[in-house]
Design a protein around this motif. Sequence first.
Motif, PDB file in Angstrom:
ATOM      1  N   ALA A   6      -4.390   4.549   9.195  1.00 21.80           N
ATOM      2  CA  ALA A   6      -3.829   5.125  10.122  1.00 21.80           C
ATOM      3  C   ALA A   6      -2.438   5.666   9.747  1.00 21.80           C
ATOM      4  O   ALA A   6      -2.135   6.684   9.941  1.00 21.80           O
ATOM      5  N   VAL A   7      -1.941   4.775   8.906  1.00 17.38           N
ATOM      6  CA  VAL A   7      -0.345   5.132   8.284  1.00 17.38           C
ATOM      7  C   VAL A   7      -0.727   6.250   7.169  1.00 17.38           C
ATOM      8  O   VAL A   7       0.090   7.336   7.390  1.00 17.38           O
ATOM      9  N   GLN A   8      -1.641   6.011   6.530  1.00 16.45           N
ATOM     10  CA  GLN A   8      -1.874   7.016   5.351  1.00 16.45           C
ATOM     11  C   GLN A   8      -2.334   8.532   6.061  1.00 16.45           C
ATOM     12  O   GLN A   8      -1.708   9.742   5.506  1.00 16.45           O
ATOM     13  N   LEU A  15      -0.747   5.979  17.157  1.00 14.80           N
ATOM     14  CA  LEU A  15      -1.774   5.214  18.077  1.00 14.80           C
ATOM     15  C   LEU A  15      -3.083   5.809  18.159  1.00 14.80           C
ATOM     16  O   LEU A  15      -4.269   5.343  18.249  1.00 14.80           O
ATOM     17  N   LYS A  16      -3.073   7.198  18.068  1.00  9.74           N
ATOM     18  CA  LYS A  16      -4.460   7.901  18.075  1.00  9.74           C
ATOM     19  C   LYS A  16      -5.167   7.563  16.754  1.00  9.74           C
ATOM     20  O   LYS A  16      -6.559   7.425  17.040  1.00  9.74           O
ATOM     21  N   GLU A  17      -4.764   7.304  15.645  1.00  6.03           N
ATOM     22  CA  GLU A  17      -5.414   7.217  14.634  1.00  6.03           C
ATOM     23  C   GLU A  17      -6.151   5.846  14.562  1.00  6.03           C
ATOM     24  O   GLU A  17      -6.905   5.180  13.926  1.00  6.03           O
ATOM     25  N   SER A  18      -5.297   4.904  15.426  1.00  6.18           N
ATOM     26  CA  SER A  18      -5.462   3.587  15.309  1.00  6.18           C
ATOM     27  C   SER A  18      -6.656   3.230  16.341  1.00  6.18           C
ATOM     28  O   SER A  18      -7.097   2.024  16.014  1.00  6.18           O
ATOM     29  N   GLU A  19      -6.685   4.000  17.374  1.00  5.80           N
ATOM     30  CA  GLU A  19      -7.458   3.505  18.529  1.00  5.80           C
ATOM     31  C   GLU A  19      -8.867   3.648  17.866  1.00  5.80           C
ATOM     32  O   GLU A  19      -9.379   4.500  17.164  1.00  5.80           O
ATOM     33  N   LEU A  20      -9.841   2.623  18.559  1.00  6.53           N
ATOM     34  CA  LEU A  20     -11.204   2.591  18.349  1.00  6.53           C
ATOM     35  C   LEU A  20     -11.961   3.901  18.912  1.00  6.53           C
ATOM     36  O   LEU A  20     -11.656   4.408  20.223  1.00  6.53           O
ATOM     37  N   PHE A  34       1.128  -1.143   0.118  1.00 13.39           N
ATOM     38  CA  PHE A  34      -0.065   0.070   0.013  1.00 13.39           C
ATOM     39  C   PHE A  34       0.741   1.252  -0.039  1.00 13.39           C
ATOM     40  O   PHE A  34       2.118   1.171   0.351  1.00 13.39           O
ATOM     41  N   THR A  35       0.349   2.322  -0.271  1.00 14.09           N
ATOM     42  CA  THR A  35       0.900   3.626  -0.463  1.00 14.09           C
ATOM     43  C   THR A  35       0.053   4.722   0.092  1.00 14.09           C
ATOM     44  O   THR A  35      -1.081   4.350   0.545  1.00 14.09           O
ATOM     45  N   GLN A  36       0.234   5.736   0.001  1.00 18.84           N
ATOM     46  CA  GLN A  36      -0.478   7.059   0.121  1.00 18.84           C
ATOM     47  C   GLN A  36      -1.814   6.910  -0.507  1.00 18.84           C
ATOM     48  O   GLN A  36      -2.718   7.398   0.405  1.00 18.84           O
ATOM     49  N   ASN A  37      -1.844   6.715  -1.449  1.00 11.90           N
ATOM     50  CA  ASN A  37      -3.033   6.838  -2.345  1.00 11.90           C
ATOM     51  C   ASN A  37      -3.588   5.285  -2.706  1.00 11.90           C
ATOM     52  O   ASN A  37      -4.740   5.537  -3.305  1.00 11.90           O
ATOM     53  N   SER A  38      -3.200   4.357  -2.364  1.00 11.42           N
ATOM     54  CA  SER A  38      -3.837   2.965  -2.504  1.00 11.42           C
ATOM     55  C   SER A  38      -3.590   2.030  -1.233  1.00 11.42           C
ATOM     56  O   SER A  38      -2.518   1.828  -0.717  1.00 11.42           O
ATOM     57  N   PHE A  39      -4.589   1.401  -1.235  1.00 14.69           N
ATOM     58  CA  PHE A  39      -4.713   0.112  -0.271  1.00 14.69           C
ATOM     59  C   PHE A  39      -4.018  -0.870  -0.799  1.00 14.69           C
ATOM     60  O   PHE A  39      -3.534  -1.628   0.115  1.00 14.69           O
ATOM     61  N   ASN A  40      -4.320  -1.208  -1.982  1.00 19.79           N
ATOM     62  CA  ASN A  40      -3.334  -2.406  -2.597  1.00 19.79           C
ATOM     63  C   ASN A  40      -2.950  -1.950  -3.902  1.00 19.79           C
ATOM     64  O   ASN A  40      -4.125  -1.918  -4.746  1.00 19.79           O
ATOM     65  N   LEU A  41      -1.652  -1.971  -4.106  1.00 18.90           N
ATOM     66  CA  LEU A  41      -1.285  -1.777  -5.571  1.00 18.90           C
ATOM     67  C   LEU A  41      -1.352  -3.146  -6.353  1.00 18.90           C
ATOM     68  O   LEU A  41      -1.294  -4.097  -5.871  1.00 18.90           O
TER      69      LEU A  41
END
Length: 332
Positions: free
Chosen positions: A154-156, A233-238, A91-98
């Motif tokens: 979250a990474v993106q 962590l903040k973006e990943s949390e539920l 995955f990249t900034q603009n794609s979940f699956n190349l």
Amino acid sequence: MNKVFSHSLKGTNPDIIIKQKFDKCRPTYVNYTLNHSGRDEDISSVRNDQDILGQEIAKERGHYADYVDYGNKEYQTKLEKGVISNLTSTFTQNSFNLNHDELNELKERVNNAAHNKNIMWKTVVSLSDDFLIREKIMDNAIDRNLDQRRLKKAVQKVMPNLLKKEGLNDSAEWWGNIHLRGDENDKHVHIHLATFEEISKRQKWQSQNGYKRNQPKGVFKQKNLDSFKKEFLKESELKHSMVIEKELLIERQISERKIIDRLRQNKEKVLFKEQTNLLNAIYNVLPDNQKEWRAKSNAVTMKTANSLADKFIDNFLTADPVAMESGEKLKK
């Protein structure tokens, strides 16, 4: 630039460990992040990407089968026949699956960066099972079904800020792969991230003795990596809003299924009545001579029966599009 420099984040946190190093840009690293250079080809998987939170909510409400089999459209699209074979776990900034073509294009850019003798920043984000299960990203420590999309989102979300702080937002790109387990055991979910510049604009070292002159600055600043960890962590949390959104999605999709099923049942009842009437009509207009009862008969006495038979077939094909192609061939 023969040495490899690395460091990990300060402080202790059992949920996440982030390590980073940099060295020469190497094209082979793309394949390494896919599956550790072929040592374990199923260590990253497109198939094991599931909506863990949605499945848990659906199960609690007694809609698990309905939601998983029908409503989980976001995840099903990339698993359809003929689609999954062209997707990779990268995955990249603009794609979940190349897809494979996009992956080859990425390899070419990495190869250009290596040819230009640029450096590559290699980051590994390791996540504990307790954290993944608690935040509804992984179902349990045995089945280990993973919501990869939430981690990718979250990474993106946080990577642009990290690159901006390092002055790389206009020149660098990155890719990542989620590994479902570690190098030496069946646990230890971790994310490989690789950042590189095809054409480097990274600030250069300007030392007095010239030892590092014209070499790009390497390791990221500690404070920037610390911020990356907190933001990830903040973006990943539920979040409560995420639960509400998923509940609404499930209710909407279950309602859609009920409506579609009801319409299909009503349509089938109407179709059955129509087809029955057509069959009776065909029988009533058939000629007395049974030798003329042929679909391709040109006899005048079969003209009305053949016309009604064509209508009977058309009704069937309209109700069942899957059979349309083979049905048209039969008519011909």
